[in-house]
Design a protein around this motif. Structure first.
Motif, PDB file in Angstrom:
ATOM      1  N   ARG A 122      28.601   7.436 -26.982  1.00 43.74           N
ATOM      2  CA  ARG A 122      28.139   7.172 -25.615  1.00 43.74           C
ATOM      3  C   ARG A 122      29.309   6.968 -24.661  1.00 43.74           C
ATOM      4  N   VAL A 123      30.310   6.211 -25.084  1.00 44.02           N
ATOM      5  CA  VAL A 123      31.478   5.969 -24.223  1.00 44.02           C
ATOM      6  C   VAL A 123      32.245   7.262 -23.974  1.00 44.02           C
ATOM      7  N   ARG A 124      32.418   8.070 -25.003  1.00 45.80           N
ATOM      8  CA  ARG A 124      33.135   9.339 -24.811  1.00 45.80           C
ATOM      9  C   ARG A 124      32.366  10.274 -23.891  1.00 45.80           C
ATOM     10  N   ALA A 125      31.043  10.277 -23.965  1.00 45.13           N
ATOM     11  CA  ALA A 125      30.243  11.099 -23.057  1.00 45.13           C
ATOM     12  C   ALA A 125      30.402  10.612 -21.618  1.00 45.13           C
ATOM     13  N   GLN A 126      30.407   9.298 -21.420  1.00 44.45           N
ATOM     14  CA  GLN A 126      30.604   8.748 -20.081  1.00 44.45           C
ATOM     15  C   GLN A 126      31.991   9.082 -19.554  1.00 44.45           C
ATOM     16  N   GLU A 127      32.996   9.009 -20.414  1.00 49.75           N
ATOM     17  CA  GLU A 127      34.353   9.348 -19.995  1.00 49.75           C
ATOM     18  C   GLU A 127      34.463  10.828 -19.643  1.00 49.75           C
ATOM     19  N   VAL A 131      32.043  12.760 -18.480  1.00 46.29           N
ATOM     20  CA  VAL A 131      31.379  12.943 -17.191  1.00 46.29           C
ATOM     21  C   VAL A 131      32.279  12.441 -16.061  1.00 46.29           C
ATOM     22  N   ALA A 132      32.939  11.307 -16.265  1.00 42.27           N
ATOM     23  CA  ALA A 132      33.836  10.769 -15.236  1.00 42.27           C
ATOM     24  C   ALA A 132      35.011  11.721 -14.996  1.00 42.27           C
ATOM     25  N   HIS A 184      33.723  14.635 -12.922  1.00 41.74           N
ATOM     26  CA  HIS A 184      33.539  14.248 -11.532  1.00 41.74           C
ATOM     27  C   HIS A 184      34.882  14.126 -10.817  1.00 41.74           C
ATOM     28  N   ARG A 223      36.269  -1.165 -26.438  1.00 47.10           N
ATOM     29  CA  ARG A 223      36.488   0.289 -26.377  1.00 47.10           C
ATOM     30  C   ARG A 223      37.549   0.720 -27.370  1.00 47.10           C
TER      31      ARG A 223
END
Length: 128
Positions: A94-99, A101-102, A105, A32
């Motif tokens: 992709r990792v930044r998009a997941q972060e 979203v997290a 949430h 990462r």
């Protein structure tokens, strides 16, 4: 015989993965923290291509034929370094998009818990 070849290839791959400089660099870029270094690592393809061109010139001038293996190795390493740039950008997005979203949430969960705490707030002494 097939088992012996299979086990030898596993050990060779393990050795190359652990000790060869390009594999160490690529493993570092795939983390990462290392994803941001994908594009600068692409520049390492240039010295490999330059080394391959020098070996080709030496071969044309009469150097031993085993230098063809060095040319292949240099070109292979240059391709690995050139491909890690675009791949690291895709992985970073992709990792930044997941972060993101997290984080959203977590923010929603925090707002919900805050709302529950204010709805069932402390009972006042005179409100009986």
């Amino acid at each position: 015989m097939f088992r012996l070849i299979w086990i030898a290839s596993i050990h060779i791959r393990s050795y190359l993965r652990r000790y060869m400089p390009t594999n160490i660099i690529l493993d570092g870029v795939r983390t990462r923290r290392g994803l941001k270094w994908g594009l600068p690592v692409m520049l390492l393809a240039l010295p490999y291509l330059y080394g391959a061109s020098i070996c080709v010139e030496l071969i044309e001038d009469g150097a031993p034929g085993w230098l063809h293996l060095i040319v292949l190795l240099c070109i292979w390493n240059a391709m690995k370094m050139a491909w890690i740039g675009p791949i690291s950008l895709i992985l970073l997005a992709r990792v930044r998009a997941q972060e993101m979203v997290a984080r959203q949430h977590a923010k929603i969960a925090e707002a919900d818990s805050h709302q529950e705490a204010t709805d069932s707030g402390p009972v006042l002494a005179g409100a009986r």
